[in-house]
Motif scaffolding. Sequence first.
Motif, PDB file in Angstrom:
ATOM      1  N   PHE A 293      -5.244  -3.281   8.709  1.00 44.87           N
ATOM      2  CA  PHE A 293      -4.797  -2.775   7.415  1.00 44.87           C
ATOM      3  C   PHE A 293      -5.980  -2.348   6.551  1.00 44.87           C
ATOM      4  O   PHE A 293      -6.035  -1.235   6.032  1.00 44.87           O
ATOM      5  CB  PHE A 293      -3.977  -3.823   6.658  1.00 44.87           C
ATOM      6  CG  PHE A 293      -3.810  -3.459   5.213  1.00 44.87           C
ATOM      7  CD1 PHE A 293      -2.914  -2.472   4.842  1.00 44.87           C
ATOM      8  CD2 PHE A 293      -4.599  -4.053   4.229  1.00 44.87           C
ATOM      9  CE1 PHE A 293      -2.792  -2.089   3.512  1.00 44.87           C
ATOM     10  CE2 PHE A 293      -4.481  -3.672   2.898  1.00 44.87           C
ATOM     11  CZ  PHE A 293      -3.578  -2.690   2.548  1.00 44.87           C
ATOM     12  N   LEU A 294      -6.961  -3.249   6.436  1.00 44.64           N
ATOM     13  CA  LEU A 294      -8.066  -2.979   5.512  1.00 44.64           C
ATOM     14  C   LEU A 294      -8.819  -1.713   5.919  1.00 44.64           C
ATOM     15  O   LEU A 294      -9.105  -0.843   5.083  1.00 44.64           O
ATOM     16  CB  LEU A 294      -9.017  -4.180   5.492  1.00 44.64           C
ATOM     17  CG  LEU A 294     -10.105  -4.098   4.416  1.00 44.64           C
ATOM     18  CD1 LEU A 294      -9.491  -4.055   3.031  1.00 44.64           C
ATOM     19  CD2 LEU A 294     -11.065  -5.268   4.533  1.00 44.64           C
TER      20      LEU A 294
ATOM     21  N   PHE B  27      -6.642   1.417   5.358  1.00 45.34           N
ATOM     22  CA  PHE B  27      -6.468   1.673   3.937  1.00 45.34           C
ATOM     23  C   PHE B  27      -7.728   2.300   3.328  1.00 45.34           C
ATOM     24  O   PHE B  27      -7.666   3.279   2.581  1.00 45.34           O
ATOM     25  CB  PHE B  27      -6.133   0.353   3.239  1.00 45.34           C
ATOM     26  CG  PHE B  27      -5.743   0.501   1.801  1.00 45.34           C
ATOM     27  CD1 PHE B  27      -4.544   1.107   1.458  1.00 45.34           C
ATOM     28  CD2 PHE B  27      -6.557   0.019   0.794  1.00 45.34           C
ATOM     29  CE1 PHE B  27      -4.175   1.242   0.131  1.00 45.34           C
ATOM     30  CE2 PHE B  27      -6.190   0.148  -0.537  1.00 45.34           C
ATOM     31  CZ  PHE B  27      -4.999   0.762  -0.872  1.00 45.34           C
TER      32      PHE B  27
ATOM     33  N   HIS C 216      -8.315  16.155  -2.954  1.00 44.82           N
ATOM     34  CA  HIS C 216      -7.853  16.638  -4.258  1.00 44.82           C
ATOM     35  C   HIS C 216      -8.954  17.464  -4.918  1.00 44.82           C
ATOM     36  O   HIS C 216      -8.711  18.524  -5.483  1.00 44.82           O
ATOM     37  CB  HIS C 216      -7.524  15.464  -5.185  1.00 44.82           C
ATOM     38  CG  HIS C 216      -6.304  14.677  -4.765  1.00 44.82           C
ATOM     39  ND1 HIS C 216      -6.382  13.389  -4.312  1.00 44.82           N
ATOM     40  CD2 HIS C 216      -5.001  15.002  -4.745  1.00 44.82           C
ATOM     41  CE1 HIS C 216      -5.176  12.945  -4.031  1.00 44.82           C
ATOM     42  NE2 HIS C 216      -4.309  13.903  -4.275  1.00 44.82           N
ATOM     43  N   ILE C 217     -10.170  16.911  -4.839  1.00 45.50           N
ATOM     44  CA  ILE C 217     -11.294  17.586  -5.495  1.00 45.50           C
ATOM     45  C   ILE C 217     -11.577  18.924  -4.806  1.00 45.50           C
ATOM     46  O   ILE C 217     -11.808  19.938  -5.465  1.00 45.50           O
ATOM     47  CB  ILE C 217     -12.547  16.677  -5.466  1.00 45.50           C
ATOM     48  CG1 ILE C 217     -12.231  15.315  -6.094  1.00 45.50           C
ATOM     49  CG2 ILE C 217     -13.715  17.343  -6.160  1.00 45.50           C
ATOM     50  CD1 ILE C 217     -11.999  15.335  -7.577  1.00 45.50           C
TER      51      ILE C 217
ATOM     52  N   PHE D 254      -8.408  11.249  -0.440  1.00 41.26           N
ATOM     53  CA  PHE D 254      -8.613  11.383  -1.881  1.00 41.26           C
ATOM     54  C   PHE D 254      -9.562  12.519  -2.253  1.00 41.26           C
ATOM     55  O   PHE D 254      -9.258  13.324  -3.134  1.00 41.26           O
ATOM     56  CB  PHE D 254      -9.042  10.061  -2.539  1.00 41.26           C
ATOM     57  CG  PHE D 254      -8.680  10.024  -3.983  1.00 41.26           C
ATOM     58  CD1 PHE D 254      -7.437   9.570  -4.378  1.00 41.26           C
ATOM     59  CD2 PHE D 254      -9.538  10.517  -4.956  1.00 41.26           C
ATOM     60  CE1 PHE D 254      -7.057   9.588  -5.715  1.00 41.26           C
ATOM     61  CE2 PHE D 254      -9.172  10.543  -6.296  1.00 41.26           C
ATOM     62  CZ  PHE D 254      -7.921  10.075  -6.670  1.00 41.26           C
ATOM     63  N   PRO D 255     -10.703  12.642  -1.557  1.00 38.44           N
ATOM     64  CA  PRO D 255     -11.618  13.752  -1.929  1.00 38.44           C
ATOM     65  C   PRO D 255     -10.977  15.122  -1.737  1.00 38.44           C
ATOM     66  O   PRO D 255     -11.446  16.104  -2.321  1.00 38.44           O
ATOM     67  CB  PRO D 255     -12.805  13.578  -0.974  1.00 38.44           C
ATOM     68  CG  PRO D 255     -12.724  12.174  -0.490  1.00 38.44           C
ATOM     69  CD  PRO D 255     -11.280  11.812  -0.493  1.00 38.44           C
TER      70      PRO D 255
ATOM     71  N   SER E 266       0.844  -1.204   0.000  1.00 41.65           N
ATOM     72  CA  SER E 266       0.000   0.000   0.000  1.00 41.65           C
ATOM     73  C   SER E 266       0.875   1.248   0.000  1.00 41.65           C
ATOM     74  O   SER E 266       0.501   2.268  -0.572  1.00 41.65           O
ATOM     75  CB  SER E 266      -0.949  -0.001   1.188  1.00 41.65           C
ATOM     76  OG  SER E 266      -0.291   0.422   2.356  1.00 41.65           O
TER      77      SER E 266
ATOM     78  N   ILE F 244       2.484   6.388  -5.278  1.00 36.07           N
ATOM     79  CA  ILE F 244       2.249   6.753  -6.682  1.00 36.07           C
ATOM     80  C   ILE F 244       1.330   7.973  -6.732  1.00 36.07           C
ATOM     81  O   ILE F 244       1.594   8.953  -7.442  1.00 36.07           O
ATOM     82  CB  ILE F 244       1.631   5.573  -7.458  1.00 36.07           C
ATOM     83  CG1 ILE F 244       2.647   4.433  -7.581  1.00 36.07           C
ATOM     84  CG2 ILE F 244       1.166   6.022  -8.838  1.00 36.07           C
ATOM     85  CD1 ILE F 244       2.081   3.155  -8.158  1.00 36.07           C
ATOM     86  N   ILE F 245       0.265   7.950  -5.923  1.00 35.77           N
ATOM     87  CA  ILE F 245      -0.666   9.085  -5.914  1.00 35.77           C
ATOM     88  C   ILE F 245       0.041  10.339  -5.402  1.00 35.77           C
ATOM     89  O   ILE F 245      -0.012  11.403  -6.019  1.00 35.77           O
ATOM     90  CB  ILE F 245      -1.889   8.761  -5.034  1.00 35.77           C
ATOM     91  CG1 ILE F 245      -2.607   7.527  -5.583  1.00 35.77           C
ATOM     92  CG2 ILE F 245      -2.815   9.965  -4.950  1.00 35.77           C
ATOM     93  CD1 ILE F 245      -3.826   7.136  -4.779  1.00 35.77           C
TER      94      ILE F 245
ATOM     95  N   ASN G  65      -8.066   6.554   2.341  1.00 35.50           N
ATOM     96  CA  ASN G  65      -8.423   7.048   1.010  1.00 35.50           C
ATOM     97  C   ASN G  65      -9.705   7.863   1.041  1.00 35.50           C
ATOM     98  O   ASN G  65      -9.852   8.831   0.303  1.00 35.50           O
ATOM     99  CB  ASN G  65      -8.536   5.887   0.023  1.00 35.50           C
ATOM    100  CG  ASN G  65      -7.166   5.415  -0.431  1.00 35.50           C
ATOM    101  OD1 ASN G  65      -6.443   6.138  -1.087  1.00 35.50           O
ATOM    102  ND2 ASN G  65      -6.787   4.200  -0.046  1.00 35.50           N
TER     103      ASN G  65
ATOM    104  N   SER H  79       1.482   1.783  -3.631  1.00 34.14           N
ATOM    105  CA  SER H  79       0.267   2.233  -4.300  1.00 34.14           C
ATOM    106  C   SER H  79      -0.062   3.689  -3.955  1.00 34.14           C
ATOM    107  O   SER H  79      -0.433   4.476  -4.824  1.00 34.14           O
ATOM    108  CB  SER H  79      -0.884   1.312  -3.887  1.00 34.14           C
ATOM    109  OG  SER H  79      -2.103   1.827  -4.308  1.00 34.14           O
ATOM    110  N   MET H  80       0.091   4.033  -2.686  1.00 35.24           N
ATOM    111  CA  MET H  80      -0.260   5.386  -2.247  1.00 35.24           C
ATOM    112  C   MET H  80       0.819   6.391  -2.631  1.00 35.24           C
ATOM    113  O   MET H  80       0.534   7.540  -2.927  1.00 35.24           O
ATOM    114  CB  MET H  80      -0.453   5.406  -0.724  1.00 35.24           C
ATOM    115  CG  MET H  80      -1.541   4.507  -0.217  1.00 35.24           C
ATOM    116  SD  MET H  80      -3.200   5.078  -0.655  1.00 35.24           S
ATOM    117  CE  MET H  80      -3.556   4.112  -2.104  1.00 35.24           C
TER     118      MET H  80
END
Lengths: 270, 605
Positions: free
Chosen positions: B466-467, B470, B481-482, B478-479, B395, B401-402, B474, B398-399
Motif C-alpha cells: 500500500f505505502l 500510494f 496537473h502541472i 500529481f505532477p 486512499s 477528492i483530487i 502520487n 483521499s484520491m
Amino acid sequence: MGKFWSFVFFLVPVLGVGLFVVAMNFHSLPLLNHWFPEDVSASGHVIDQLFMTILVLTGVVFVATEVCLAFFLWRYDAKANRDPVRYMHGSHTLEVVWTVLPAATLFFIAIYQMNAWADAKIRQPKDAGVIVEVRGRQFEWRFRYPGPDGKFNTPDDIHWDTDLHVPVDEEVLVHLKSEDVLHSFFLPNMRVKQDAVPGMMIPVWFRPTKIGSWDLVCAELCGWGHYKMRGRITVQSRADFDAWLVEIANKQHATQADATATADAAKPAK
Amino acid sequence: MSITAEGFHAQEAVHAHGHAGLGKFIGTYVFSRDHKIIGIQFLFSTLLWFLIGGLLALGVRWQLAWPWSNDMPLVSKMFFAHTGGQISPEFYTMMFTMHATVMIFFVIIPILAGAFGNYLIPLMIGADDMAFPTLNMLSYWFMWPSFLCIIASFFVHGGAAAAGWTSYPTLAALQEASPGGHMGQTLWLLGVTFAGVASMLGSVNYMTTIIQMRAPGMTMFRLPLTIWAMFITAVLQAFALPVLTAAGFMQLLDRSVGTGFFLPDGATANNAPYATGGGQPLLWQHLFWFYSHPAVYIMILPAMGMVSDIIACFARKPIFGYKPMVYSIAGIAGLGFVVWGHHMFISGMNPYLGMTFMVATIMIALPSAIKVFNWLGTLWGGKIQFTTAMLFAVSFVSMFIIGGLSGIFMAATPIDIFIHDTYFIVAHFHYVLFAGTAMGVFGSIYFWFPKMFGRTMNEFWGKVHFLLTFMFLNGVFFPMHILGVVGFPRRLADPYQYETFHHLLGMNRFITYCAIGMVCSQSIFAINFIYSIFFGPVAGRNPWHANSLEWCCPSPPGHGNFDFQPIVYRGPYEYGSPEVQTDYYPQHQPPPEGAAPATERYMDG
Ligand SMILES: [Cu+2]
Ligand SMILES: [Cu+2]
C-alpha cells in the motif's frame, strides 16, 4: 501505526498545495518555470483568471476535506481512542447543508464562466483585421489568405505553408478546416484550441497583443506523425504583415508563371 | 423467487451426483456455471491483463523520459531490433491506444462487474447463485474472442490499432490513415464488441438476480452499498452499451464496405481514393461518448460501493447517510447520461450545446461531493482499524477528492479550451481510475480474499504494498496537473520539439522513475496474492467481524453458497449497535428475545 498512517494521508494536502504554490509563484526561475505559458492575447487572461478562481475554490475544499480525513484517522484510531463508537446513521441537517452549499457554489461556477465561453466560441467578431484559412493535413499545417479581393477561391488567393502570419492588435479570424483526419489547432500562448474536422469549416478567433513567434501545436491525435505536426505563429506589425503578404504574393505569381511556362513548353508542338 | 430451504437442499442433492475425472474438472473449474468460479476466472484474467496494460504504460513513459533512446534494458534488443532499438512513433501510438483499451475494457470494467460483481452479488443478497448461470458462464467466455482479437492485432500487418482508445473517425475509419488502420483497427472493433457482449450478458444477469433472488427479509434498503452500486452499474451498462455496439458496427461497415456513416464527402488520407462520404465524424464522437461517459461511472461506482462497505466495517460504525449514499449513486448514474458532450467542447460541436453540457457536468460534482462527505461522516467518531483493506479504501476517498475536484476545471468550458487534450486531463482520469478505482479494487481484494480462498493475505506485506503504491502513484500522477497547466499535450511521441514544452523533460523523467517504482511494487502484491492462496493463515467464516451475508457462509463457500437459509433482520451496517454485546450485528442474526425493534439513530433525531 494509526499515527503514522494519518500522517501519510496528511501529506496529501501538504504536498499537493505545496507543489501548486511553488509552480505558481516561482515560474520565473529557470528550473521552476512550470506554469501557464506567456499570454500574448487580448482575452487569454480571462481563461487564466477563471482557472485561478476555480483553483482557489477547489483548493479550499481539497484542503478542508483532506485535513478532515487525516484528522479523523488520527483522532479515531481504535488503538488510541477510548471513547465509545458513535452509533449513528447520519444527520438530516448535515445532508441538507452539504447538498445545498456545494450545489449553489457549483451553479455559481457554471453561470460565472458562461460569458467567457460565449466570447471565445459564440460571439464571432465583426471587425476581423485579417481572415485566414488554416487547413490541417497529415502532418502539416497549410494557410491561405484571400488576397486583395478579400474572397477565398479566387485566383489572387495567397497560399503559404511554413508559419501562420498575423498582424498584432487586430482580431484574427481563422477558417479552420481539415483535409484528411481530425487535427486540433492549439495556440498555447493565445489560449486558443479548436479541433479541425474534415467536412466542416469552424471559425476561430483571437487578438494577439505582442510581436513575436510562438508554437502552433496539433493537439488532436492525427496518426503516427502527430508529434511532428509542428507549426509556428508569427505575429507582426501591420506594416510588416502587409509587406510580407505582398512579398509572398509576388513569389507565388512568379512560380505560377514559371509553372505555366513549363507546362506550355511541355506541350507537344503541332 | 427467493430460495426456500427445501429448494436449497434439493439443489444440493442434484450436485452430489457429479461426473468423474477430467470432465468433472472442466465442468467445475473451466466451463463452470458457479458464480464464484466465474468471478475468480474474471479476477485472474483481469489481473493478468493489468500487468500487460501496466507494461504498455511503462513503454509510453520510457519514450517520454528518454525520447528515441535505443538502450532500453532488455526490451530494445528483444522487440525493437528492426528500428535500431528505438520505439517508433507508430509503435508509440499503438502503445497508448492499447494501454487505454486494455485497462478500460479488459481490466477495470471486467474486474469490477465481472470479478467482484459475480462473486459478491449472490453472496451478499443471500442467493445460491445468479439467476442465469449459463448466461453468466457465457459472459466470461465471450471475453476470450475479445482477448484473442486484441492479442492477434499486435501480430497482423501494420500492427495493432493506433487511433487512440476513442477510435475517432476519420483516422480510425479510413484504412489508409494509419499503419494500424488495416487489420489492427478491425480487430480492435471486433474485440471491443465482444467485450461489450460479455458486459451485456453480465448486466442482464445482475439486474435480474438483485431484483428477484434476495433472501427473505432482504429489502432493497437493506442491501449493502456494493450491491446498490453493482445494480445501478448494470442498469447503466444495459442502457448505454447498445449505442456503442451499434456505433462499432457502423464503423466496421465504414471501414469494410464504405458506408460512410462517419465520413464526410470526399474524405481521404495519405493519397487514398476519395470516399463517397455523406456522413459526419462528430456523429461517432456523440455515439461513442454516449456510452463511454456513463462507462466512466461503470468504472467507479462499484468501487465506491465496495469502499463504503470496507470503511464502515473498519470504522466499526454504521455508514453515515445510507439513503443519501444510494440516492447519490442513482443521481450520478442519471446525470451521467446527459453529460457526454463535455468530451466534445472543442470538437466543433454547437457551442450553445456546449453550455448545456457544461451545466450538467458541473452539477454532477454534487452527488460525488455528497458521497465524500458521507465517507468522512462514517470515519467521524468510529474506532478505526488500520488494516490493509482499510488503508486502500481510505486512499480511495483521499484520491477521489483530487480526481473529482480536478474534473471541475475541465467541466468549465473556457478552461477546457486550454487544458483539453493536455496532461491535466491525463492526471484527472488517472486520479479517478487508478488512484480511485484501482486502489478500491486492491482494498477489495485484501478484504474479500479470505472469503474467496479461505485464507488471509499477509498484512505486513500488504501495508508495504500500500505505502509504495500510494507514494509512487502520487509521484506519477500529481505532477501531471502541472504539466497540463503548461499545456503539455497528450499522445505526442516527442513533445520536446516544441519550444513551449522542451523544458518539461525533467519533470517527465521524475514521473517515469515513479512509474517504474509503481509497477515494480506490484510484484509484492503478486507474490503475496499467490503465496497466500496456498499458504496464508486459514480464515474463519468472518475474519473481519463484518455484518453482510457473505460472511456467514463458509470460506470459501461451497456450491450453493449457504449451508443454511439466511433470513435478513436488518441493514448491513449495524456496527456498534447497543442491542448486542459484540460490536457487530450480522444481518442474519435474529434479534435477542424480547428486544424492541431496532431504530436508526440520527444526530438531529
Ligand atoms: Cu495531430
Ligand atoms: Cu465524461
